[in-house]
Design an enzyme around this catalytic site. Structure first.
Site, mmCIF file in Angstrom:
data_model
loop_
_atom_site.group_PDB
_atom_site.id
_atom_site.type_symbol
_atom_site.label_atom_id
_atom_site.label_comp_id
_atom_site.label_asym_id
_atom_site.label_seq_id
_atom_site.Cartn_x
_atom_site.Cartn_y
_atom_site.Cartn_z
ATOM 1 C CD GLU A 40 3.060 -7.457 -5.886
ATOM 2 O OE1 GLU A 40 2.625 -8.420 -6.116
ATOM 3 O OE2 GLU A 40 3.566 -6.554 -7.065
ATOM 4 N N GLY B 88 1.278 -15.193 1.476
ATOM 5 C CA GLY B 88 2.414 -14.830 2.719
ATOM 6 C C GLY B 88 2.019 -13.653 3.640
ATOM 7 C CB SER B 89 2.298 -13.433 7.196
ATOM 8 O OG SER B 89 3.764 -13.227 6.731
ATOM 9 N NE ARG C 250 15.812 -5.417 -9.056
ATOM 10 C CZ ARG C 250 14.688 -5.936 -9.039
ATOM 11 N NH1 ARG C 250 14.803 -5.368 -10.656
ATOM 12 N NH2 ARG C 250 14.457 -6.206 -8.600
ATOM 13 C CG ASP D 134 7.056 -18.839 -1.749
ATOM 14 O OD1 ASP D 134 7.579 -18.849 0.013
ATOM 15 O OD2 ASP D 134 8.009 -18.057 -2.034
ATOM 16 N N GLY E 2 9.389 -17.070 5.562
ATOM 17 C CA GLY E 2 9.707 -15.806 5.823
ATOM 18 C C GLY E 2 9.386 -16.002 7.286
ATOM 19 N N GLY F 165 -8.979 -24.223 18.738
ATOM 20 C CA GLY F 165 -7.956 -23.319 19.720
ATOM 21 C C GLY F 165 -8.663 -22.993 20.815
ATOM 22 C CB CYS G 233 1.761 -11.281 0.506
ATOM 23 S SG CYS G 233 1.195 -11.360 -0.692
ATOM 24 C CB ILE H 18 0.577 -16.283 -6.020
ATOM 25 C CG1 ILE H 18 1.560 -16.175 -7.080
ATOM 26 C CG2 ILE H 18 -0.065 -14.357 -6.603
ATOM 27 C CD1 ILE H 18 0.788 -16.683 -9.001
HETATM 28 P P1 IMP Z 1 5.372 -16.145 4.726
HETATM 29 O O1 IMP Z 1 6.298 -16.649 5.438
HETATM 30 O O2 IMP Z 1 3.690 -15.920 4.724
HETATM 31 O O3 IMP Z 1 6.047 -14.626 5.846
HETATM 32 O O4 IMP Z 1 6.007 -15.592 3.318
HETATM 33 C C1 IMP Z 1 7.094 -15.186 2.673
HETATM 34 C C2 IMP Z 1 6.524 -15.471 1.235
HETATM 35 O O5 IMP Z 1 5.981 -14.076 0.608
HETATM 36 C C3 IMP Z 1 7.878 -15.073 0.344
HETATM 37 O O6 IMP Z 1 9.074 -16.522 0.834
HETATM 38 C C4 IMP Z 1 7.577 -14.888 -1.054
HETATM 39 O O7 IMP Z 1 7.324 -15.525 -1.894
HETATM 40 C C5 IMP Z 1 6.762 -13.584 -0.174
HETATM 41 N N1 IMP Z 1 6.491 -12.610 -0.111
HETATM 42 C C6 IMP Z 1 7.377 -12.032 0.109
HETATM 43 N N2 IMP Z 1 7.226 -10.326 -0.001
HETATM 44 C C7 IMP Z 1 6.648 -9.709 -0.021
HETATM 45 C C8 IMP Z 1 5.695 -9.129 -1.117
HETATM 46 O O8 IMP Z 1 6.022 -7.764 -0.558
HETATM 47 N N3 IMP Z 1 4.141 -9.465 -1.492
HETATM 48 C C9 IMP Z 1 3.932 -10.227 -1.367
HETATM 49 N N4 IMP Z 1 4.362 -11.235 -1.389
HETATM 50 C C10 IMP Z 1 5.646 -11.416 -0.780
#
Ligand code: IMP
Length: 369
Positions: free
Chosen positions: A306, A191-192, A293, A233, A256, A362, A194, A188
């Site tokens: 978010e 995420g990049s 939706r 995740d 993601g 680095g 997020c 939670i």
């Molecule tokens: P990433 O791989 O670091 O880009 O993270 C991807 C993950 O971020 C997804 O699989 C979700 O669990 C989470 N995520 C996707 N969209 C959002 C958002 O708008 N806010 C917060 N978390 C998100």
């Protein structure tokens, strides 16, 4: 009185692996990255295994039928995004099914669902060929998930597999495992794209979350005899973070940004200052919330965001990128003397690093050319 967790909430970038002994017999070509993704009795083989421990995120800007097909061919699993009408998502599942027709991969057709319209959505998705579902929610320690899991189990038994989440501690994991989730997603706020932590103060460093939940999974397996795989995740910012997540006990990772950067992702490429970028936005961003939706009655548009809308550097063809990542992961396995995920977990030696070590990690004190 509020409960305080011991220690800090840490993320992948704060850890490194210390090499272990590498016998002659351990070589990259022998590293086996197969992993179970569904609940099974300890000591037995899971009904669903992936050849590579990669899942693509349940996001509009990441997983459509095309990307899911490319990843499926390499032995991973894509979840077709749920933030679209049942009709559109069902069409993508049907198209993916057609691409896989008659192959073993047919059983690896994944689709995201939500805890609101699942009765209608799941019925249509399963009819179209989906076999592995995953509840898509930023926070999954809820009664809504229990209701949704129950409904799927009552209607489909063990024919349809369903993951739940996301959680970041043992309590959340145990709840979803008791509710019958086939796998549990962990993460939670990492995420990049997020901004959940900034918006609501909810979340946990991804490394701490995985370490804690992996221990809970193992304790659950000892207590109940049931092994419930966990998926890390979000927050994979570099390839080696995948190896760290696996070493810390994740059975697989969901990504993601990593997948959105490939040519096969659903979003447009944009050229800026001579470089090619791909669009990438969060499911909680205003852009993603803009599907129908959210504009209806009880699902009226959220009042805050978010996630953000972004551009990320494009990374070419998915197969090339994934194969390069796999080479790095296998090479790190060899450094740790491990030939598979279980051996990596058993043998991995991890260290927390200082801020200064991160600088040293680095290129430094040189002018790169
Ligand atoms: P990433 O791989 O670091 O880009 O993270 C991807 C993950 O971020 C997804 O699989 C979700 O669990 C989470 N995520 C996707 N969209 C959002 C958002 O708008 N806010 C917060 N978390 C998100």
């Amino acid at each position: 009185m509020a409960y305080y967790f011991d220690g800090k909430s840490r993320t992948f970038a704060e850890y490194l692996l210390i090499p272990g002994f590498t016998p002659k017999s351990v070589t990259a070509d022998k590293v086996d990255l197969r992993t179970p993704i569904t609940r099974h009795k300890v000591g037995t083989q899971a009904e669903y295994e992936l050849q590579i421990p990669f899942m693509s995120a349940i996001m509009q800007s990441v997983t459509d039928d095309k990307l899911a097909h490319e990843l499926g061919k390499l032995g991973g699993l894509g979840f077709i995004f749920a933030a679209q009408s049942v009709e559109k998502q069902t069409k993508m599942v049907r198209d993916l099914y057609a691409k896989f027709k008659g192959t073993e991969n047919e059983k690896f057709i994944g689709a995201g669902i939500n805890t609101h319209d699942y009765k209608e959505r799941v019925t249509a998705l399963v009819d179209a060929g989906a076999r592995v579902l995953c509840i898509d929610s930023s926070e999954g320690f809820t009664e809504w998930q229990s209701k949704c899991l129950n409904w799927v189990h009552e209607n489909y038994g063990s024919d349809i597999k369903i993951g739940a989440g996301n959680v970041v501690d043992a309590d959340g994991f145990n709840y979803l495992a008791d509710c019958g989730a086939d796998f549990v997603k962990v993460g939670i706020g990492g995420g990049s794209i997020c901004i959940t932590r900034e918006a609501k103060g909810i979340g946990r460093g991804q490394a701490s979350a995985i370490i804690d939940v992996a221990a809970a999974r193992d304790a659950y397996a000892t207590k109940t005899g049931e092994y419930v795989p966990i998926c890390s995740d979000g927050g994979i910012a570099r390839d080696y973070h995948i190896t760290l997540a696996l070493a810390m006990g994740a059975d697989m990772v969901m990504m993601g940004k990593y997948f959105a950067a490939f040519d096969e992702s659903p979003t447009a490429a944009v050229t800026l200052d001579g470089r090619t970028y791909k669009q990438y936005w969060g499911e909680g961003s205003a852009r993603a919330q803009n599907w129908e939706r959210y504009n209806q009655g009880e699902f009226a548009r959220l009042k805050f965001e978010e996630g953000v809308d972004s551009l990320i550097l494009s990374n070419g063809k998915l197969a090339d990128g994934v194969n390069q990542t796999l080479s790095k992961i296998k090479s790190a396995f060899v450094n740790c003397g491990a030939l598979n995920l279980q051996e990596l977990r058993d043998k991995a030696k991890l260290t927390v690093i200082s801020g200064q070590s991160i600088v040293e990690g680095g290129a430094h004190d040189v002018k790169t050319v």
